[in-house]
Design an enzyme around this catalytic site. Structure first.
Site, PDB file in Angstrom:
ATOM      1  N   GLU A  28      44.379  44.884 -13.233  1.00 51.17           N
ATOM      2  CA  GLU A  28      44.883  45.375 -14.509  1.00 51.17           C
ATOM      3  C   GLU A  28      43.664  45.983 -15.215  1.00 51.17           C
ATOM      4  O   GLU A  28      42.640  45.320 -15.316  1.00 51.17           O
ATOM      5  CB  GLU A  28      45.415  44.178 -15.298  1.00 51.17           C
ATOM      6  CG  GLU A  28      46.301  44.543 -16.443  1.00 51.17           C
ATOM      7  CD  GLU A  28      46.701  43.289 -17.230  1.00 51.17           C
ATOM      8  OE1 GLU A  28      47.030  43.426 -18.403  1.00 51.17           O
ATOM      9  OE2 GLU A  28      46.664  42.180 -16.658  1.00 51.17           O
ATOM     10  N   ARG A 254      41.882  31.158  -5.797  1.00 53.24           N
ATOM     11  CA  ARG A 254      40.970  32.038  -6.506  1.00 53.24           C
ATOM     12  C   ARG A 254      39.581  31.441  -6.473  1.00 53.24           C
ATOM     13  O   ARG A 254      39.394  30.248  -6.283  1.00 53.24           O
ATOM     14  CB  ARG A 254      41.450  32.354  -7.912  1.00 53.24           C
ATOM     15  CG  ARG A 254      41.573  31.196  -8.866  1.00 53.24           C
ATOM     16  CD  ARG A 254      42.343  31.590 -10.122  1.00 53.24           C
ATOM     17  NE  ARG A 254      41.658  32.559 -10.942  1.00 53.24           N
ATOM     18  CZ  ARG A 254      42.199  33.705 -11.380  1.00 53.24           C
ATOM     19  NH1 ARG A 254      43.431  34.023 -11.057  1.00 53.24           N
ATOM     20  NH2 ARG A 254      41.526  34.512 -12.145  1.00 53.24           N
ATOM     21  N   LYS A 264      38.456  37.893 -17.496  1.00 53.39           N
ATOM     22  CA  LYS A 264      38.125  39.145 -18.165  1.00 53.39           C
ATOM     23  C   LYS A 264      38.242  39.007 -19.671  1.00 53.39           C
ATOM     24  O   LYS A 264      37.446  39.560 -20.421  1.00 53.39           O
ATOM     25  CB  LYS A 264      39.088  40.240 -17.701  1.00 53.39           C
ATOM     26  CG  LYS A 264      38.641  40.942 -16.442  1.00 53.39           C
ATOM     27  CD  LYS A 264      39.588  42.072 -16.090  1.00 53.39           C
ATOM     28  CE  LYS A 264      40.734  41.586 -15.262  1.00 53.39           C
ATOM     29  NZ  LYS A 264      41.782  42.534 -14.991  1.00 53.39           N
TER      30      LYS A 264
END
Ligand code: ATP
Ligand code: MG
Length: 542
Positions: A28, A254, A264
């Site tokens: 994204e 992850r 982020k």
């Protein structure tokens, strides 16, 4: 050994379910990529390469509000730097297809327009133990939903007034399946589509369609999407006539690294609040930061290789990342001398203007790198910490009356100092004759070898970094763990060849660690990549 994704791909190729392997990395564009994304990129690129397929870089730009062009640019740049190559695609280019898929669902009675507010939605969703409550609009006639959806698209409906919901099962044990919202009204300008759209698809609806449009064979994502997989499959199954060969989603753990922020959103906060100098601050775990710090793409790929692909979440030590670049540079980086806290030392028994050329190896592990010349002068600089008026126990460096070897030079004996014991301003010493490195048959033994720079040294700014987070893991909130001493700057004096270093060149500063000339600053600035720690056992020969 094959990782579990490879096992799946092997089985799919063997059974004929897939003939071509296509993966994708779908960021994204709401921030810069971090080391966690590197793991996802490396995995997707490695799978595509191994099986002769391709890996798309697809921007998941379905949320118009947060996205910025700067992020798109940096993500492409960082992915390429890591070794990705392929097509750059944008999910927003498929808005027409997504809209058509939504219309298909409505026509089949598999989606309906509702007017619930987000609060009502939450209240009616139910809990893990209780089923949700069906909306009064759940059985709205298809024709009515179609008309309303068109009016949503045409901009006649206010933001949030209506939503399109999938009609699945309000009693599903998986809350994601309780009639999730798949389209919403949002009158926001999109970075690529401009004002063309007033309705935007939700992630869980958009993502499987994006994968299907691109013929992704293996859609690899992180574990938190495991519970969303039934919805992923539902969308593709219900729109089966549009997507006859649906892709499949697989989840892996992850990457989490101790003392490292992997979000982020939070990294953006550090940038916005000025805690760091930018997304590429060398302390940041972003690809841009690691790159500026002096990490190489190969060292990051090696790290991703070593940590492997697992199905269970875990946290790795920062040291694992550091040893990858340290081991690489230990083999490759030229050695040089830099004095971070200079203390003047005068060699009293050589004449004024004394200037002797000495030879030293560029890299003891790489004989092909050859040798370089350094110049010993009457005035030299040593590290402040390499001289002590009152030496602590087992001190192997210089004290008054003591001896030490100057790296690749002579053994010197300290004769005195100027200034106060707690503030020494100059040290005096004498060269011991017959002790020149390589020609020494004096039989004199010294315990220590110190680095130094001659009169031709060049001033440089050296930045020493610590982790952004303290190691106090008892504090859950990152804000309480921010390390305010994560940057220390030193006005150093460095060997003449370092003065000629190009931006991005890396060196081992003897006894100090690995340093990289900053790629951004025009002045002579070196960033410490990592300390010597593990490699310190491989002490250079004198
Ligand atoms: P963040 O919370 O940092 O924004 P994200 O998952 O929202 O991360 P995306 O841009 O949506 O970021 O992620 C793109 C891809 O990178 C996704 O497939 C995601 O699963 C993967 N990814 C993100 N963080 C990690 C991580 N820490 N380890 C492995 N893969 C990750
Ligand atoms: Mg995200």
């Amino acid at each position: 050994m094959a990782n579990f994704i490879e096992e799946i791909i092997d089985a799919d190729l063997a059974s004929g379910r897939e003939t071509e392997i296509t993966t994708r990395f779908p960021p994204e564009p709401n921030g810069y990529l971090h080391i966690g994304h590197a793991k996802a990129i490396c995995l997707n690129v490695a799978m595509a390469r191994k099986y002769g397929g391709k890996c798309n870089l697809r921007f998941d730009d379905t949320n118009p509000v947060k996205e910025e062009e700067e992020y798109v640019k940096s993500i492409i740049d960082d992915a390429k730097w890591l070794g990705w190559s392929g097509d750059v695609l944008f999910a927003s280019d498929y808005f027409e297809t997504m809209y058509a898929a939504a219309v298909t669902l409505i026509k089949k009675g598999k989606a309906y327009i509702d007017d619930v507010t987000p609060e009502q939605m939450r209240e009616m969703r139910g809990t893990l133990t209780e089923p949700g409550v069906e909306s009064k609009n759940r059985n709205r006639p298809i024709k009515e939903s179609l008309e309303l959806f068109e009016r949503m698209r045409d901009g006649e409906i206010a933001d949030g007034a209506l939503v399109l919901r999938a009609k699945i099962d309000m009693a599903s044990p998986n809350i994601n399946m309780r009639d999730p919202i798949i389209y919403r009204v949002l009158k926001a300008r999109h970075h690529r589509q401009g004002d063309r759209w007033c309705v935007y698809p939700m992630y869980d609806f958009a993502h499987p369609i994006e994968d299907a449009v691109e013929n992704i064979s293996h859609s690899i994502c992180t574990l938190e999407f495991e519970d969303h997989r039934p919805l992923y499959d539902w969308v593709l199954r219900e729109c089966g006539e549009m997507f006859p060969h649906p892709p499949h989603q697989y989840e892996f753990a992850r990457l989490n690294i101790k003392r490292t922020i992997m979000s982020k959103r939070y990294l953006k906060k550090l940038v916005d609040e000025g805690f760091v100098s930018g997304w590429d601050d060398p302390r940041m775990p972003t690809i841009a930061g690691l790159r500026r710090r002096g990490y190489t793409p190969s060292s990051i790929r090696e790290f991703c290789e070593r940590i492997g692909v697992a199905k269970a979440n875990s946290e790795v030590e920062v040291g694992q990342l550091e040893s990858c670049i340290r081991e690489e540079l230990n083999q490759k980086a030229p050695r040089a001398m830099a004095v971070l806290e200079p203390l003047e030392l005068i060699l009293d028994n050589v004449p004024d203007g004394f200037n002797e050329t000495l030879t030293t190896e560029v890299n003891q592990f790489d004989p092909s790198a050859g040798t370089r010349e350094i110049r010993l002068t009457k005035r030299i600089f040593i590290e402040k910490s390499d001289f002590a008026v009152v030496p602590p126990p087992k001190y192997k460096r210089l004290t008054v009356g003591g001896t030490v070897r100057l790296k690749s030079g002579y053994i010197i004996k300290c004769t005195g100092y100027e200034g106060e014991p707690e503030n020494v301003t100059r040290v005096h010493a004498e060269i011991l004759e017959g002790t020149r490195s390589g020609e020494d048959n004096s039989g004199i033994k010294v315990k220590g070898v110190i680095h130094w720079v001659g009169d031709d040294a060049v001033p440089a700014l050296v930045r020493l970094y610590d982790y952004l987070l303290t190691d106090d893991e008892s504090k859950a909130d990152f804000n309480d763990r921010l390390n305010c001493d994560s940057l220390i700057e030193k006005n150093a004096l460095v060997e003449e060849i370092l003065g000629r270093a190009g931006k991005g060149d890396s060196f081992q500063f003897l006894r100090q660690g690995y340093f990289c000339r900053d790629i951004k600053e025009d002045g002579l600035v070196f960033n410490r990549i990592v300390g010597l720690k593990d490699a310190y056992n491989n002490k250079p020969k004198q």
